[in-house]
Enzyme design. Structure first.
Site, PDB file in Angstrom:
ATOM      1  N   LYS A   1      -0.646 -17.325   8.365  1.00 15.61           N
ATOM      2  CA  LYS A   1       0.539 -16.482   8.127  1.00 15.61           C
ATOM      3  C   LYS A   1       0.424 -15.136   8.837  1.00 15.61           C
ATOM      4  CE  LYS A   1       0.259 -16.559   3.584  1.00 15.61           C
ATOM      5  NZ  LYS A   1      -0.902 -17.432   3.419  1.00 15.61           N
TER       6      LYS A   1
ATOM      7  N   GLU B   1      -3.120  -5.704   0.605  1.00 11.55           N
ATOM      8  CA  GLU B   1      -3.990  -6.134   1.705  1.00 11.55           C
ATOM      9  C   GLU B   1      -5.450  -5.774   1.406  1.00 11.55           C
ATOM     10  OE1 GLU B   1      -3.004  -7.265   5.432  1.00 11.55           O
ATOM     11  OE2 GLU B   1      -2.054  -8.293   3.772  1.00 11.55           O
ATOM     12  N   ARG B   2      -6.349  -6.622   1.872  1.00 10.58           N
ATOM     13  CA  ARG B   2      -7.767  -6.265   1.834  1.00 10.58           C
ATOM     14  C   ARG B   2      -8.027  -5.211   2.907  1.00 10.58           C
ATOM     15  NH1 ARG B   2      -7.110 -11.688   1.775  1.00 10.58           N
ATOM     16  NH2 ARG B   2      -7.766 -12.823  -0.099  1.00 10.58           N
TER      17      ARG B   2
END
Length: 466
Positions: A166, A192-193
């Site tokens: 993705k 998000e990381r």
């Protein structure tokens, strides 16, 4: 913090902290209760902590969600009323920058220099100013442009489980909008990381896309209030660039499912009873508030591409189904396709677009797309027979369809510009006219003698010998 820049005087005291329950703070007010979504703040060691009002408990108390870590907050601390919902500074200098939910830079560079601010809770454009089109936004990605074309000014969802590509596909869309349409991109990283955000930033700089992009991150380890609102901050910047530059704006959100998760977390902390499968009872309203603002005007278009994590690959999950109802195009990424080395791993049979209409696309595009789908569907239905009995047991007509379908399946793969450094394959962008001509040649048998490996991870057929 950003909101302070809008005030020349110290904000008035509204009350004191009565309880701290994780990211939720109970505030005992003096006199009036600030309205819902109002920004409040307190100070700890000269650092400002911003809250957002979410619930009125009674005449004197309210619940607010902090947009910071609550460590150090204590009962009795004074709380100030900032007099407005969360505002972010807006300027065209946001391009090329990495920002947080407050519009503050996280790239080590100075703050945005502007006197203009926008409310992140703005309403969508009125009906008489909204502009809808039935126009295809070409991406240069063969399988997308052919089978599930993007609507200019529409909303597209990339659905898939973990690790099916993705984020890579989103990065390629950013590259396409800058290169093909001379537009700009706004990326909203919801949950998000840190590693993912850092990699994206450097990949975009390497691909020379960053000067035309704004990255807005609310990281996974931050308050659920940040993860819940960072998508609105990104959307605010997209609306500003649409209205100011009057150009094509691509809004990318990764990942909308984490936005739903943050809303669910906040809902539980506020004491609401969960609804279907444990999701918040306000799920539909919260998703609609985000999705309905993604719109276009006569002067500029905001085209949205949203990555949606599918828990346990279950497309009937209530969160996935709610998001799906707002989209114009659905791109389903398949783990089976990825396992076979088909990249991008788009499922051509499950994906679709509201533009897949003969009157909108024209007879040629529609007929070729349907022919490709029919070949791939027939191949899919014969796969079990082929695995048990072999290709030789099929009729001549079916064998011809299967061989053409296998070539089409491999032809619809292509190397991306943003993965060139890792794969060693130069990225390609294929115009829709060339994709249609090549697929028509496959369907009519003109390329029956071409080996399968000659079309795998390549561009258009006409460029194979160039």
């Amino acid at each position: 913090m950003t909101t302070a820049a809008a005030f020349s005087q110290a904000p008035p005291v509204v009350g004191t902290i009565a309880e701290v329950q994780g990211p939720v703070v109970v505030i005992r007010c003096r006199g009036h209760l600030p309205p819902l979504r109002q920004s409040l703040c307190t100070f700890l060691d000269s650092e400002r902590y911003i809250f957002e009002v979410h619930q009125h408990m009674d005449r004197n108390r309210l619940r607010a969600v902090t947009l910071h870590d609550t460590a150090g907050l204590a009962r009795g601390m004074l709380v100030y009323d900032l007099g407005m919902p969360l505002h972010v500074p807006v300027t065209t200098e946001c391009l090329g920058r990495v920002l947080d939910v407050f519009g503050e830079p996280t790239d080590g560079r100075p703050s945005l220099q502007t006197s203009e601010f926008r409310n992140i809770h703005a309403p969508p454009p009125p009906l008489h100013l909204a502009h809808s089109t039935q126009e295809v936004l070409q991406t240069g990605i063969k399988v997308i442009d052919l089978l599930c074309p993007f609507v200019r000014g529409g909303k597209t969802g990339l659905f898939g489980g973990a690790g099916v590509g993705k984020t890579i596909l989103i990065m390629e869309f950013m590259h396409a909008v800058v290169r093909l349409h001379k537009g700009v991109s706004v990326f909203g990283g919801v949950g998000e990381r840190l590693r993912e955000g850092h990699e994206l930033w450097h990949e975009l700089k390497r691909a020379k896309v960053m000067p035309k992009a704004t990255l807005v991150f609310g990281q996974m380890d931050e308050s659920p209030g940040v993860r819940f609102r960072v998508g609105l901050t990104a959307l605010t910047y997209a609306e500003y660039l649409r209205d100011t530059l009057k150009t094509e704006v691509l809004l990318l959100i990764d990942n909308v499912f984490r936005f739903v998760q943050a809303g669910s977390e906040i809902s539980s902390l506020l004491g609401r009873m969960p609804a279907t499968v444990g999701y918040q009872p306000t799920l539909g309203t919260e998703v609609a508030e985000l999705e309905d603002r993604i719109s276009s005007t006569a002067e500029g278009a905001v085209t949205s591409v949203q990555a949606v994590y599918v828990p346990a690959d279950d497309m009937t999950d209530p969160a996935v189904a709610t998001i799906l109802s707002h989209l114009d195009t659905t791109v389903i990424l398949s783990r089976t396709q990825a396992g076979q080395g088909i990249y991008p791993a788009v499922d051509p049979l499950a994906s679709g677009s509201k533009l897949m209409d003969r009157h909108l696309l024209g007879n040629r595009h529609y007929s070729i797309a349907e022919g490709v789908r029919e070949h791939l569907a027939r191949y899919h239905s014969l796969e079990d027979i082929i695995s048990m009995l072999g290709l030789e047991e099929l009729s001549d007509a079916d064998r011809k369809i299967v061989l053409r379908a296998r070539k089409l399946q491999r032809y619809l793969t292509q190397p991306f510009h943003v993965t060139t450094a890792h794969s060693g394959l130069p990225g390609v962008s294929v115009p829709l006219a060339e994709t249609l001509a090549d697929c028509d040649a496959f369907l009519t048998g003109k390329l029956d003698s071409l080996p399968e490996d000659r079309v795998y991870l390549r561009g258009s057929i006409g460029r194979l010998n160039q």
